[in-house]
Design a protein around this motif. Structure first.
Motif: not given
Length: 345
Positions: A239-242, A48-49, A228-231
């Motif tokens: 929005q998909p972050l991870m 599962y993801f 796919s997220v950075e400070p």
């Protein structure tokens, strides 16, 4: 010479016989295996993801995880800057206080109007009593004037006072009626202010809820996929972050040919070999067999009525449980290629 060469003449035949015997043995074993097993190399490990999605718009303040980190459910993983949202909440709380002041003002107006009505009711009663007195005086003076006990002027004066009393009485009643009609307007204003206060309180609760979304927590135990997220990054709602891969549950999806499915049944045991670890053999159990071929569940399934039909052997997904998966948790990876064999005899 002929005697020494004679044994040598049998050597190739002996070698050929040995080769044929060995080949026959392995061929028979292969045939025996093929007739007693259904196997496929079109299989993968699945898991599962779970996507990590924000519920708040804003700039990313801090990211607390890295690629492939192990996380626990409820662990803080991303924080979104909330200063602007906090200021908006303060503004809404001030508006709530202002709405409460409007209610107090409206209540005071209603109270003052009720007191004015009470005072005017007293004036009306006083005017009514005076009017009744003047009316009685006119009747008495009329009798006295007929008896020549008072002058005609005295009768006229009493009649004038009676007319003035009647006018004052009617004016007092009209003013009371006008004031009473305002009570409904002020009560409606009070009700409107109370509704406005409720609405502003709801907005405050909504803003507090939004403000709580500035912290993003892991929705489940597992491992972080590629994030796919950075400070400093500006993100939108959903929005998909991870993704978090649930590493507590693995299973296998093996795609068997349609000509093999007849021999497969739910509950049958399976042998699983991972290409990455060929020396390890896992055991499994068939959990379910798909009701459709893999081609039918694609985004654009093939249309056999298009006129260019070519018959191709279809494959049917079969879901397989990995037995003792916890024992092999360190080597299981979603997407690894497998060979799956199902004993049918």
């Amino acid at each position: 010479m002929s005697t020494s060469q004679k044994p040598k003449s049998y050597l190739p035949k002996i070698i050929l016989a040995v080769v044929l015997l060995i080949g026959g043995y392995f061929g028979y074993k292969k045939y025996q295996y093929a007739t007693s097993h259904e196997d496929t190399d079109n299989a993968q490990i699945e898991a599962y993801f779970i996507p990590v999605l924000p519920r708040m718009v804003g700039f990313v303040k801090k990211v607390y995880v890295n690629d492939y980190d192990q996380v626990k459910k409820g662990q803080l993983i991303v924080e979104i800057d909330s200063d602007e949202a906090a200021l908006a909440l303060e503004e809404m709380q001030v508006e709530v206080e202002q709405a409460q002041a409007d209610i107090e003002s409206a209540k005071a107006n209603v109270t003052n109007l009720k007191k004015s009505i009470e005072a005017q009711q007293s004036l009306v009663k006083s005017a009514e009593l005076a009017n009744n007195k003047y009316t009685r005086d006119v009747a008495r003076n009329a009798a006295l004037e007929s008896a020549k006990a008072i002058t005609r002027q005295q009768l006229i004066d009493s009649q004038d006072l009676a007319e003035q009393g009647a006018v004052k009485y009617q004016g007092a009643k009209a003013e009371l009626s006008s004031t009473q009609s305002k009570i409904g307007i002020l009560q409606a204003t009070l009700h409107k202010a109370e509704i406005a206060l409720k609405l502003k309180k709801v907005k405050v609760q909504q803003q507090k809820l939004k403000l709580s979304y500035n912290k993003v927590y892991a929705p489940a135990d597992g491992k972080i996929g590629k994030k796919s997220v950075e400070p400093g990054q500006f993100i939108q709602v959903s929005q998909p972050l991870m993704t978090i891969m649930d590493d507590s549950r693995y299973w296998v999806v093996a795609n068997f040919k349609e000509t093999q499915v007849e021999s497969l049944k739910v509950g049958m045991s399976t042998e699983i070999k991972i290409d990455a670890y060929p020396e390890i053999t896992l055991t499994g159990r068939i959990l379910s067999i798909s009701e459709s071929t893999g081609a039918k569940t694609t985004l654009l399934p093939p249309d056999n009525a298009s006129g260019n039909f070519v018959k191709v052997t279809q494959r049917i997904p079969v879901k397989i449980e990995i037995l003792n998966a916890d024992k092999y948790k360190d080597i299981l990876r979603a997407g690894l290629s497998l060979d799956v064999s199902v004993p049918i005899n």
